[in-house]
Motif scaffolding. Structure first.
Motif, PDB file in Angstrom:
ATOM      1  N   VAL A   1      14.357  57.161  14.779  1.00 30.75           N
ATOM      2  CA  VAL A   1      14.424  55.843  15.416  1.00 30.75           C
ATOM      3  C   VAL A   1      13.269  54.997  14.903  1.00 30.75           C
ATOM      4  CG1 VAL A   1      14.224  54.570  17.590  1.00 30.75           C
ATOM      5  CG2 VAL A   1      15.563  56.671  17.503  1.00 30.75           C
ATOM      6  N   GLY A   2      13.554  53.735  14.613  1.00 35.34           N
ATOM      7  CA  GLY A   2      12.523  52.777  14.229  1.00 35.34           C
ATOM      8  C   GLY A   2      12.732  51.466  14.946  1.00 35.34           C
ATOM      9  N   ASN A   3      11.635  50.858  15.409  1.00 33.93           N
ATOM     10  CA  ASN A   3      11.713  49.587  16.129  1.00 33.93           C
ATOM     11  C   ASN A   3      10.624  48.649  15.634  1.00 33.93           C
ATOM     12  OD1 ASN A   3      11.762  52.016  18.377  1.00 33.93           O
ATOM     13  ND2 ASN A   3      13.592  50.732  18.460  1.00 33.93           N
ATOM     14  N   ILE A   4      10.979  47.385  15.507  1.00 36.90           N
ATOM     15  CA  ILE A   4      10.001  46.322  15.253  1.00 36.90           C
ATOM     16  C   ILE A   4      10.201  45.282  16.339  1.00 36.90           C
ATOM     17  CG2 ILE A   4       9.148  44.576  13.661  1.00 36.90           C
ATOM     18  CD1 ILE A   4      10.300  46.185  11.365  1.00 36.90           C
ATOM     19  N   GLN A   5       9.106  44.910  16.984  1.00 40.51           N
ATOM     20  CA  GLN A   5       9.205  44.020  18.139  1.00 40.51           C
ATOM     21  C   GLN A   5       8.108  42.965  18.033  1.00 40.51           C
ATOM     22  OE1 GLN A   5      11.170  45.745  21.469  1.00 40.51           O
ATOM     23  NE2 GLN A   5       9.383  45.326  22.744  1.00 40.51           N
ATOM     24  N   LEU A   6       8.482  41.705  18.130  1.00 42.91           N
ATOM     25  CA  LEU A   6       7.522  40.602  18.107  1.00 42.91           C
ATOM     26  C   LEU A   6       7.392  40.039  19.513  1.00 42.91           C
ATOM     27  CD1 LEU A   6       5.704  38.554  16.653  1.00 42.91           C
ATOM     28  CD2 LEU A   6       7.754  37.156  16.247  1.00 42.91           C
ATOM     29  N   TYR A   7       6.216  40.253  20.125  1.00 44.60           N
ATOM     30  CA  TYR A   7       5.961  39.734  21.466  1.00 44.60           C
ATOM     31  C   TYR A   7       5.473  38.292  21.364  1.00 44.60           C
ATOM     32  CZ  TYR A   7       6.266  44.460  23.386  1.00 44.60           C
ATOM     33  OH  TYR A   7       6.707  45.695  23.774  1.00 44.60           O
ATOM     34  N   LEU A   8       6.042  37.444  22.192  1.00 45.24           N
ATOM     35  CA  LEU A   8       5.668  36.039  22.228  1.00 45.24           C
ATOM     36  C   LEU A   8       5.297  35.655  23.655  1.00 45.24           C
ATOM     37  CD1 LEU A   8       8.654  36.254  20.448  1.00 45.24           C
ATOM     38  CD2 LEU A   8       7.616  34.166  19.580  1.00 45.24           C
ATOM     39  N   PRO A   9       4.405  34.679  23.812  1.00 44.86           N
ATOM     40  CA  PRO A   9       4.030  34.273  25.171  1.00 44.86           C
ATOM     41  C   PRO A   9       5.191  33.587  25.872  1.00 44.86           C
ATOM     42  CG  PRO A   9       3.084  32.772  23.561  1.00 44.86           C
ATOM     43  CD  PRO A   9       3.700  33.896  22.783  1.00 44.86           C
ATOM     44  N   PHE A  10       5.354  33.903  27.128  1.00 43.69           N
ATOM     45  CA  PHE A  10       6.398  33.248  27.901  1.00 43.69           C
ATOM     46  C   PHE A  10       5.983  31.807  28.149  1.00 43.69           C
ATOM     47  CE2 PHE A  10       9.438  32.457  31.232  1.00 43.69           C
ATOM     48  CZ  PHE A  10      10.494  33.296  30.897  1.00 43.69           C
ATOM     49  N   PRO A  11       6.877  30.849  28.039  1.00 45.58           N
ATOM     50  CA  PRO A  11       6.498  29.438  28.252  1.00 45.58           C
ATOM     51  C   PRO A  11       5.778  29.245  29.589  1.00 45.58           C
ATOM     52  CG  PRO A  11       8.738  29.584  27.412  1.00 45.58           C
ATOM     53  CD  PRO A  11       8.301  30.990  27.695  1.00 45.58           C
ATOM     54  N   GLY A  12       4.585  28.675  29.509  1.00 45.37           N
ATOM     55  CA  GLY A  12       3.793  28.453  30.713  1.00 45.37           C
ATOM     56  C   GLY A  12       2.983  29.642  31.142  1.00 45.37           C
ATOM     57  N   ALA A  13       3.089  30.768  30.412  1.00 45.14           N
ATOM     58  CA  ALA A  13       2.346  31.981  30.797  1.00 45.14           C
ATOM     59  C   ALA A  13       1.684  32.578  29.567  1.00 45.14           C
ATOM     60  CB  ALA A  13       3.277  32.997  31.446  1.00 45.14           C
ATOM     61  N   SER A  14       1.076  31.711  28.724  1.00 44.36           N
ATOM     62  CA  SER A  14       0.577  32.160  27.428  1.00 44.36           C
ATOM     63  C   SER A  14      -0.553  33.164  27.549  1.00 44.36           C
ATOM     64  CB  SER A  14       0.110  30.950  26.612  1.00 44.36           C
ATOM     65  OG  SER A  14      -0.917  30.253  27.300  1.00 44.36           O
ATOM     66  N   ARG A  15      -1.307  33.141  28.679  1.00 45.71           N
ATOM     67  CA  ARG A  15      -2.438  34.062  28.817  1.00 45.71           C
ATOM     68  C   ARG A  15      -2.117  35.257  29.711  1.00 45.71           C
ATOM     69  NH1 ARG A  15      -7.233  32.240  26.874  1.00 45.71           N
ATOM     70  NH2 ARG A  15      -7.223  30.101  26.124  1.00 45.71           N
ATOM     71  N   ASP A  16      -0.868  35.380  30.113  1.00 42.30           N
ATOM     72  CA  ASP A  16      -0.481  36.487  30.981  1.00 42.30           C
ATOM     73  C   ASP A  16       0.244  37.535  30.151  1.00 42.30           C
ATOM     74  OD1 ASP A  16       0.302  38.185  32.935  1.00 42.30           O
ATOM     75  OD2 ASP A  16       1.422  36.732  34.116  1.00 42.30           O
ATOM     76  N   ARG A  17      -0.465  38.636  29.850  1.00 44.45           N
ATOM     77  CA  ARG A  17       0.119  39.673  28.999  1.00 44.45           C
ATOM     78  C   ARG A  17       1.167  40.502  29.727  1.00 44.45           C
ATOM     79  NH1 ARG A  17      -4.119  43.151  25.800  1.00 44.45           N
ATOM     80  NH2 ARG A  17      -4.527  43.875  27.906  1.00 44.45           N
ATOM     81  N   THR A  18       1.212  40.427  31.051  1.00 43.83           N
ATOM     82  CA  THR A  18       2.184  41.243  31.781  1.00 43.83           C
ATOM     83  C   THR A  18       3.575  40.629  31.765  1.00 43.83           C
ATOM     84  OG1 THR A  18       1.742  40.175  33.916  1.00 43.83           O
ATOM     85  CG2 THR A  18       0.339  42.020  33.288  1.00 43.83           C
ATOM     86  N   LEU A  19       3.702  39.376  31.340  1.00 43.55           N
ATOM     87  CA  LEU A  19       4.994  38.703  31.264  1.00 43.55           C
ATOM     88  C   LEU A  19       5.148  38.139  29.859  1.00 43.55           C
ATOM     89  CD1 LEU A  19       7.588  37.672  32.600  1.00 43.55           C
ATOM     90  CD2 LEU A  19       6.308  35.628  33.286  1.00 43.55           C
ATOM     91  N   ARG A  20       6.015  38.774  29.072  1.00 37.31           N
ATOM     92  CA  ARG A  20       6.208  38.349  27.691  1.00 37.31           C
ATOM     93  C   ARG A  20       7.681  38.472  27.330  1.00 37.31           C
ATOM     94  NH1 ARG A  20       2.054  42.049  24.354  1.00 37.31           N
ATOM     95  NH2 ARG A  20       3.061  43.661  25.612  1.00 37.31           N
ATOM     96  N   TRP A  21       8.133  37.649  26.410  1.00 39.55           N
ATOM     97  CA  TRP A  21       9.455  37.854  25.847  1.00 39.55           C
ATOM     98  C   TRP A  21       9.289  38.291  24.392  1.00 39.55           C
ATOM     99  CZ3 TRP A  21      12.232  34.630  22.242  1.00 39.55           C
ATOM    100  CH2 TRP A  21      11.529  33.509  21.819  1.00 39.55           C
TER     101      TRP A  21
END
Length: 780
Positions: free
Chosen positions: A685-705
Motif C-alpha cells: 500500500v502507498g499513500n500520498i496526502q497533501l494537508y491544507l488548512p481549512f478555510p478560516g482555521a489556518s492555524r488549527d492543526r486538528t481540523l484540516r482537509w
C-alpha cells in the motif's frame, strides 16, 4: 489613560483641596490654644488610636489653624472618612468624623462570559472587594476594570450598571447589573503602505481574520488587542526574514461601528528596501571553538538578510555552548547597514559566560508519583557539567510519560557559587486512572463499541495495567495487559498480556457464507531503547485458534480447505522481532518528521509461517500551513514446510487506511464458493496526502482537509492462481488498484474523525467501489 493612573490622582488631590478650602474657617473659629484633651466622635469601626496617629498635635502642645488644616488633610487622605470636622471646647480638641461604609458583598447579575470568583479576585487587585472601604472613586475604577475585561473579549456593547444597597452597621452591598451584548467581530482589515507584497500575502501571516464560514469555530474574527499585537510582530518578522531591515510600522488603528458590532483594523507600514549580506563574522570569546561554531552560522554572504536564519544561528550557538556547560551564554547579532548599497555587515558577538555544573536535581509537585519514576527519565546528571541538550531531552521524556498536566524544568543559580546551578523539575499531576466508554462508526465495521479501565501510573510506580474491550460488526476483542517501562535500570520495558478475539471475516455484498474464527492467547514482549528515537522490540506469544459454525454449503471454500489441512483447532507459538524509529513532531497531527517500523513474526507448532512487515511515514512541511505526507507499508507472509499459508492469517486492503474508493477489505482474491473477501498473504500500500488548512482555521492543526492518491495490491505469495470468486466474478482482484480524492481530518471530542470521498481510477468489472467513507475512533 490606564486605570492605574486615572483615579488615584483625584483621590490624593481632592482631600488637599477640601482642606485648603476649609482652613480659613478655623481662623475665625478659635485662636491658638494649648490642648488640654482630645475627644473623638463618630467612630464605629476605626480605632481612636488610629485617628490620634494622624493628628499633628498631642495633649499639652499648642494647636493652630494651620495644624487644623493639616489634620483634616491627613484624615481625608486615609480614605476612611467621608466627612471630618475639628472644633474646640474649653481647650479640648474635638474631632468629629463620618466613616465611609465598608463593602459587605460584591455580586454580578447577567454575567455569563466570566467566572464571578475570578472577576472578584481581579477587582481585589485594584483595591475593590469585600471588607474594603467603599469609595465612589474606587467604584468607578472597579467598573472601568470590569469593562476592560469585556473589551478584551471583544464585547464592545457591554453595559455595566452598579447598584449600591445600604445595609445595617454602616455597610453596603455592591451589585453590578451587566448586559453583555453581542460579540463585536472584525469586519475589515486594511493594510496601507505595502508595495512589494500584496495585502493577501500579508493577511495570510495574521491570526486575526475577517468573518468567514469557519470563524464560528476558530474565533479568529474576534478582536483581541493581544492577538493584534502578535499579528503586528508576525508581519514585522515576515519583512525581516526577507531582508527589510529598515521596516517600520505605525501603531495599528482600530475603530468600531456606531452599533458596536463591527471592528475595522488599519495597519500602516513602511517597507524600506531589502538588504543583502555583504559579510558575516564571529567575534568575542569563541573559546578556541571556531571550527565548531562556524558551521552553525546559517547566514551566508551574498544572500538576502534573513532574521529567521539570524535567530536560528543565535539559538544554535547558544544551544551548542549550553551543551558544554555554559548555561548563561549570550550571542548578540549586530548588523551594520550600508544604506547606499543596501548591504549589511553582520557580526555575531559571542560571550560564553562562566561554565557551570549541576549541584542537584530537585523534584516537586509529585504527591503520588515516586521520585524515581521521574529521575530515571532525566538525562542530565547531578554533579555533572550543565548540558542544555540533556535538560531539554529530560523534560520531553518526563512529559511523554503522560502522568502530568504540566512539566516545568528550570535552573536556579546556587547562592554564593557562581559556577553551580540547581535543576528544578516541577510537575503537576493528573489523574492517570481512566474508565472509558466509546462509540464509533466505520463505513466497513459499522457500529464500534469500546470500554476499558486502565491505570497508567499504578501506585505511583510508573507501571501500566489495563483492560480493554471492543466490539463491532466483524470483530470483538478483550485484552488485559501490564507494562513495566523500566523492567531493568537500562530502560528495557516488559509487557505481559492475555487476549481474546472473535472475528467474522469480511463478506462481500452478495456473500452468504457463515463462519467464525475465535482466538485467545497470551504474550510476553520486551522493548529495548537504543537511542532517544529508536527502539528494538521482541517477544513471544501463544495463540489458540478455532473455527466454528462451519457449513459445507455456506462456509467459504478456502476455510473448508483450511480445516481439512489444519483441523478446526490449532495452537501456535509466535516469536516476534522488530525495530521502530519515531521523529514526528506530533503523533496526532504531525507536520514534520518520520516514522519507521520493521517487524517480523515467526509461528511454530500447528501453524508454520512467517510474516514480515514494514512501514514508512514521512511528513514534509510546505510553508507554515501545508504538509505533504507519504505513507508506505508492505506485508509479506509465507509458510515453511509443505502446507499452504493459513487463510486465518491473511491481511486485507481497501477502504480507509489503505486504498480509499474501494469497499473495505475488498481487494485481493475472492472465494470460489461464497464470493467472500479472502485477503492475501502479501499486501503493498502507498499513500500520498497533501494537508491544507481549512478555510478560516489556518492555524488549527486538528481540523484540516486533504487531497490524496492511493495505490495498493493484495495477493498471495505462494504464486497460486488469484481467484475472482464465483465464475470469476471479479476480473482482476489481485491487480494494482489506484484511487484519488478529497477528505477531511478532524480530532473531534469523540476521537479522530476522517471523511473521504474517493474515486477508483482503474476499477475493473466485479470490483466493489465505495466513494464516500468515514470512520470515528481511529486515526489514519
Amino acid at each position: 489613560m490606564s486605570s492605574s493612573r486615572k483615579f488615584p490622582f483625584a483621590k490624593r488631590v481632592l482631600p488637599v483641596l477640601v482642606a485648603l478650602l476649609l482652613a480659613p474657617s478655623f481662623a475665625n473659629a478659635f485662636t491658638p490654644f494649648v490642648v488640654r484633651d482630645i475627644q473623638v466622635n463618630g467612630i464605629e469601626r476605626v480605632d481612636a488610636g488610629t485617628i490620634f496617629t494622624y493628628l499633628p498635635v498631642k495633649v499639652g502642645e499648642q494647636f493652630t489653624d494651620a495644624q487644623a488644616a493639616e489634620a483634616i488633610q491627613r484624615l481625608y487622605a486615609t480614605g476612611f472618612f467621608s466627612d471630618v470636622k475639628i472644633d474646640s471646647v474649653n481647650d479640648v480638641l474635638v474631632v468629629t468624623v463620618q466613616e465611609r461604609p465598608t463593602i459587605a458583598s460584591v455580586s454580578f447579575n447577567g454575567m455569563r462570559e466570566f467566572d464571578s470568583k475570578e472577576i472578584i479576585k481581579s477587582l481585589g487587585q485594584v483595591g475593590f472587594g469585600q471588607g474594603r472601604v467603599f469609595d465612589r472613586s474606587m467604584l468607578e475604577r472597579a467598573e472601568f476594570e470590569l469593562k476592560q475585561q469585556y473589551l478584551s473579549k471583544g464585547k464592545y456593547g457591554v453595559e455595566i450598571n452598579p447598584i449600591i444597597t445600604p445595609l445595617p452597621r454602616n455597610r453596603v452591598g455592591v451589585s453590578f447589573d451587566i448586559f453583555e451584548g453581542d460579540l463585536a467581530k472584525i469586519s475589515d482589515i486594511r493594510i496601507v503602505g505595502n508595495e512589494d507584497f500584496s495585502q493577501g500575502t500579508l493577511l495570510d501571516e495574521m491570526e486575526l481574520t475577517t468573518s468567514g464560514i469557519m470563524t464560528w469555530y476558530t474565533g479568529t474574527d474576534k478582536y483581541s488587542r493581544e492577538k493584534l499585537e502578535g499579528d503586528v510582530e508576525r508581519i514585522r518578522s515576515f519583512y525581516l526574514d526577507r531582508g527589510y531591515l529598515e521596516y517600520s510600522a505605525e501603531p495599528p488603528q482600530v475603530s468600531i461601528s456606531p452599533d458596536r458590532q463591527d471592528i475595522f483594523v488599519t495597519l500602516t507600514l513602511h517597507e524600506g528596501e531589502p538588504y543583502n549580506v555583504r559579510s558575516v563574522k564571529l567575534a568575542g570569546d569563541l573559546l578556541g571553538l571556531d571550527d565548531k561554531i562556524q558551521p552553525l552560522v546559517e547566514v551566508k554572504e551574498g544572500e538576502t538578510f534573513s532574521a529567521s536564519k539570524t535567530n536560528a544561528t543565535v539559538k544554535a550557538i547558544t544551544d551548542y555552548l549550553g551543551t558544554l556547560g555554559y548555561a548563561f551564554a549570550n550571542v548578540n547579532p549586530n548588523p551594520v547597514l550600508d544604506r547606499d548599497a543596501h548591504e549589511t555587515d553582520l557580526t555575531f558577538y559571542v560571550d560564553p559566560g562562566r561554565r557551570v555544573y549541576v549541584r542537584r536535581i530537585q523534584i516537586g509537585g509529585n504527591t503520588r508519583t515516586r521520585d524515581e519514576v521521574i529521575r530515571r527519565e532525566m538525562r542530565q546528571q547531578e554533579a555533572a557539567w550543565y548540558d542544555a541538550g540533556n535538560i531539554k531531552s529530560s523534560r520531553d521524556r518526563v512529559d511523554r510519560l503522560g502522568y502530568f498536566n504540566d512539566v516545568n524544568v528550570h535552573t536556579t543559580p546556587v547562592a554564593g557559587s557562581p559556577d553551580q546551578v540547581d535543576v528544578n523539575v516541577d510537575v503537576k499531576e493528573k489523574p492517570t486512572g481512566l474508565i472509558n466508554l466509546g462509540v464509533g462508526y466505520g463505513s466497513t465495521d459499522k457500529l464500534i463499541l469500546s470500554a476499558g479501565i486502565s491505570q497508567d501510573n499504578i501506585f505511583g510506580s510508573g507501571n501500566t495495567l489495563s483492560l480493554q474491550v471492543n466490539t463491532s460488526k466483524t470483530n470483538r476483542a478483550a485484552i488485559i495487559s501490564h507494562t513495566d517501562p523500566y523492567w531493568t535500570k537500562d530502560g528495557i520495558s516488559k509487557t505481559t498480556s492475555i487476549y481474546y478475539r472473535r472475528t467474522t471475516p469480511y463478506d462481500s455484498r452478495d456473500s452468504f457464507g457463515d463462519y467464525r474464527v475465535t482466538a485467545f492467547g497470551g504474550g510476553l514482549n520486551f522493548g529495548v531503547p537504543i537511542s532517544e528515537f529508536d527502539r528494538v522490540f521482541t517477544g513471544v506469544s501463544f495463540e489458540h485458534n478455532k473455527l466454528s459454525e462451519l457449513s459445507p454449503q455456506y462456509t467459504p471454500q478456502a476455510y473448508q480447505d483450511f480445516v481439512t489441512e489444519y483441523g478446526e483447532a490449532t495452537n501456535s507459538v509466535i516469536f516476534n522481532l522488530g525495530w521502530s524509529k519515531d521523529t514526528r513532531d506530533s503523533a496526532i497531527a504531525p507536520t514534520e518528521g518520520s516514522y519507521t517500523r520493521l517487524s517480523g513474526d515467526l509461528s511454530t507448532m500447528d501453524l508454520r509461517y512467517y510474516m514480515l512487515s514494514a512501514q514508512q511515514q514521512y511528513y514534509l512541511p510546505l510553508g507554515r500551513a501545508y504538509t505533504v505526507a507519504f505513507n508506505g507499508m508492505v506485508d509479506w507472509g509465507k509458510t515453511y514446510g509443505s502446507k499452504s499459508f493459513p487463510v486465518i492469517k491473511n491481511v486485507y486492503g481497501g477502504g480507509i487506511g489503505s486504498v480509499r474508493g474501494y469497499e473495505g477489505a475488498s481487494l485481493g482474491p475472492r472465494d470460489t464458493l461464497t464470493n467472500d473477501y479472502l485477503g492475501g498473504s502479501r499486501r503493498i500500500v502507498g499513500n500520498i496526502q497533501l494537508y491544507l488548512p481549512f478555510p478560516g482555521a489556518s492555524r488549527d492543526r486538528t481540523l484540516r482537509w486533504f487531497l490524496f492518491t492511493d495505490a495498493g495490491q493484495i495477493a498471495n505469495t505462494s504464486g497460486g492462481a488469484c481467484t475472482g470468486g464465483i465464475n470469476n466474478h471479479s476480473v482482476d482482484p489481485c491487480g494494482w488498484k489506484f484511487s484519488a480524492g478529497v477528505g477531511l481530518s478532524w480530532q473531534s471530542p469523540m476521537g479522530p474523525l476522517q471523511l473521504s470521498f474517493g474515486r477508483a481510477l482503474n476499477a475493473k468489472e466485479g470490483d466493489d467501489k465505495q466513494a464516500f467513507q468515514f470512520q470515528i475512533g481511529t486515526g489514519f
